[in-house]
Design an enzyme around this catalytic site. Sequence first.
Site: not given
Ligand code: FUB
Length: 450
Positions: A213, A38
């Site tokens: 997301e 991320d």
């Molecule tokens: O890293 C945990 C979760 O996985 C993140 O919050 C999402 O965006 C995905 O990458």
Amino acid sequence: MPKITNLKSYLLLPLLFTIWAGTALAQNPLVRDQFTADPSAMVVGDRVYVYPSHDIYCAENNGRENWFCMQDYHVFSSENLTEWTDHGAILHQEDVPWGNPTANSMWAPDCIERNGKYYFYFPDHGKDSSINGKGFTIGVAVADHPEGPFVPEPQPIKGVKGIDPNVFIDDDGQAYLYWSQEHIYGAKLKGNMLELAGDPVILKELPSEGLKEGPYMFKKDGAYYLTYPHVANKTERLEYAVGKSPLGPFDFKGVIMDESPTGCWTNHHSIIQFKGQHYLFYHHNDYSPGFDKNRSIRADSLFFENDESIRKVVPTLRGIGLTQMTDHIQMDRHSALGEQGASIAFLDPSQPFMGWKVTLAGGAWVKYNRVEFHQGVQTVRLRIQAKDAGKLALRSGKEDGQVMAEIGYSESEDWTVVQGKVKGNPSGIHDLVLVNENGKRVAVDWINFE
Ligand code: FUB
């Protein structure tokens, strides 16, 4: 199950990293001694700072086995996009006054500068789910420097439930917070960067089916680019939509990066412009092919077409930045690989952080772009393993493919460093092609020049 379950592997990491110390880390993945995911990249003066999540492996994570597990954040920075400094842990779950100290939920963060202060936004589970409703909420930690120390605010941001914060400041000084929770939300932030200034809105006009997301907003030539991972098929791909204002409406435009061909379920990104070039930071499970919740950050160059659309980014192992001729040049992080007889594998599958090797059968080749040479280079050194004697040729990646060096070697069961004389006194930037000209199978760990 993850490939690395063996405690000995983890204990050996500091030793391995010491062995590498001093070598520049120029290729993908960017961080080579721990899992990172991320990536949120930010330019501060002449440096790029990257704030990733810090994946670890927890056999049990709050009752959910084999799930994301993150307990703290590190920040990394670089001035040349090749050598990344780890500034260490900037925030631990135990330091968040409102957070559950054992939730292992320090998911994707973001950081932004305003008036000389650095605001670090992070999701976490509250100590008491009544703090901000059930599940995730988003907090802020503030610092005077991009590498910290960051001091977390006593409470999370009121009115926000969800993950994947992203903050954008428009040219008029108005700041916006974006996040995700089934939908992608946006809201104005007050000037203090700690409170919402208005009700959150759902950013519509994005694909309605499939999880969205990880929002990341940037502005270019007056247009607002809302970029986000979306599951259009099986796993997340990176998409974007463009609007005329920070909270939309937005028009869906297309795909920035296709879903992973090897099945890493998540992707999460950020986009910066640094010294005139745009870069996409994203992640892939390079060091953990068997378990996609242990990921590694990467970066590749990003380009716009004349109509301001984003050209799709094809992930590379070569990544970004110039490699110096004296570095250990990891040919396995290649720009191109001959279709016949060339393959990439871990040096030791039980210790992925040791990195990879490229194996070349007779006639096979591997190409590595953008190596900077200084005058006076005499010798090329290669760390190889070959069961039979043979000869490698190092050619210029230019059309004429001139031979820069020929390196003969004898058989050796063990890894060994061999060398050859460099011809033609190369200087400036060269692409390199390593060819197994007439030998039998040979494995190459790295090459460098003296
Ligand atoms: O890293 C945990 C979760 O996985 C993140 O919050 C999402 O965006 C995905 O990458």
